[in-house]
Design a protein around this motif. Structure first.
Motif, short mmCIF file in Angstrom:
data_model
loop_
_atom_site.label_atom_id
_atom_site.label_comp_id
_atom_site.label_asym_id
_atom_site.label_seq_id
_atom_site.Cartn_x
_atom_site.Cartn_y
_atom_site.Cartn_z
N MET A 25 0.85 -1.18 0.00
CA MET A 25 0.00 0.00 0.00
C MET A 25 0.89 1.23 0.00
SD MET A 25 -2.85 1.09 2.84
CE MET A 25 -4.08 -0.01 2.21
N SER A 26 0.57 2.18 -0.83
CA SER A 26 1.37 3.39 -0.88
C SER A 26 1.04 4.29 0.31
CB SER A 26 1.13 4.14 -2.19
OG SER A 26 -0.18 4.63 -2.22
N ARG A 27 2.00 5.08 0.69
CA ARG A 27 1.83 5.96 1.84
C ARG A 27 1.20 7.26 1.40
NH1 ARG A 27 6.51 8.88 5.08
NH2 ARG A 27 5.11 10.28 6.10
N LYS A 28 0.02 7.57 1.92
CA LYS A 28 -0.68 8.81 1.61
C LYS A 28 -0.96 9.55 2.90
CE LYS A 28 -1.59 8.68 -2.87
NZ LYS A 28 -1.33 9.74 -3.78
N ASP A 29 -0.27 10.66 3.10
CA ASP A 29 -0.51 11.46 4.29
C ASP A 29 -1.93 11.99 4.26
OD1 ASP A 29 2.10 10.96 4.98
OD2 ASP A 29 2.85 12.87 4.25
N GLN A 30 -2.53 12.12 5.44
CA GLN A 30 -3.91 12.59 5.57
C GLN A 30 -3.93 14.01 6.11
OE1 GLN A 30 -6.48 10.64 4.47
NE2 GLN A 30 -4.86 9.22 3.88
N HIS A 31 -4.78 14.84 5.52
CA HIS A 31 -4.92 16.23 5.92
C HIS A 31 -6.36 16.50 6.31
CE1 HIS A 31 -0.99 17.77 4.40
NE2 HIS A 31 -1.07 16.66 3.70
N VAL A 32 -6.55 17.15 7.46
CA VAL A 32 -7.88 17.63 7.88
C VAL A 32 -7.89 19.12 7.56
CG1 VAL A 32 -9.44 17.98 9.82
CG2 VAL A 32 -8.09 15.87 9.67
N VAL A 33 -8.78 19.51 6.65
CA VAL A 33 -8.79 20.89 6.16
C VAL A 33 -10.19 21.48 6.25
CG1 VAL A 33 -6.83 20.53 4.61
CG2 VAL A 33 -9.13 20.11 3.78
N PRO A 34 -10.29 22.81 6.45
CA PRO A 34 -11.60 23.45 6.47
C PRO A 34 -12.26 23.38 5.10
CG PRO A 34 -9.86 25.10 6.59
CD PRO A 34 -9.20 23.76 6.65
N ASN A 35 -13.58 23.23 5.10
CA ASN A 35 -14.33 23.12 3.85
C ASN A 35 -15.68 23.80 4.06
OD1 ASN A 35 -15.65 22.43 1.53
ND2 ASN A 35 -15.53 20.23 1.85
N GLY A 36 -15.76 25.08 3.74
CA GLY A 36 -17.03 25.81 3.95
C GLY A 36 -17.37 25.84 5.42
N GLU A 37 -18.50 25.27 5.76
CA GLU A 37 -18.95 25.22 7.16
C GLU A 37 -18.49 23.97 7.89
OE1 GLU A 37 -20.56 27.70 8.81
OE2 GLU A 37 -20.13 28.81 6.98
N GLY A 38 -17.83 23.04 7.18
CA GLY A 38 -17.41 21.79 7.79
C GLY A 38 -15.93 21.54 7.64
N TRP A 39 -15.55 20.27 7.71
CA TRP A 39 -14.16 19.85 7.64
C TRP A 39 -14.04 18.65 6.72
CZ3 TRP A 39 -10.40 22.67 9.95
CH2 TRP A 39 -10.84 23.65 10.84
N SER A 40 -12.97 18.61 5.94
CA SER A 40 -12.75 17.52 5.01
C SER A 40 -11.48 16.76 5.36
CB SER A 40 -12.60 18.03 3.57
OG SER A 40 -13.81 18.57 3.12
#
Length: 74
Positions: free
Chosen positions: A1-16
């Motif tokens: 499995m390839s390594r994919k860093d995860q990002h929590v980012v703002p998205n309008g009124e929520g979070w992605s």
């Protein structure tokens, strides 16, 4: 499995949750806490990094779930 860093980012009124290099979010959540929980699970599974961004877009927290060397080099 390839390594994919995860990002929590703002998205309008929520979070992605977005994998590094991905054009689309893997999930959108009402609260940052929900998004962090999901991103943490993904990062642990993939042995990658988790980056939590604030509302201003700047990284405010980072966690590593990869194979860190111990003791540290250097």
């Amino acid at each position: 499995m390839s390594r994919k860093d995860q990002h929590v980012v703002p998205n309008g009124e929520g979070w992605s949750v977005r994998s590094a290099g991905a054009s689309r979010a893997s999930g959108t959540y009402k609260t940052q806490e929900e998004a962090i929980k999901r991103a943490r699970d993904l990062a642990k599974n993939q042995k990658s990094e988790l980056y939590v961004h604030g509302r201003d877009g700047r990284i405010r927290e980072r966690s590593s779930f990869g194979r860190d060397t111990y003791p540290p080099k250097g």
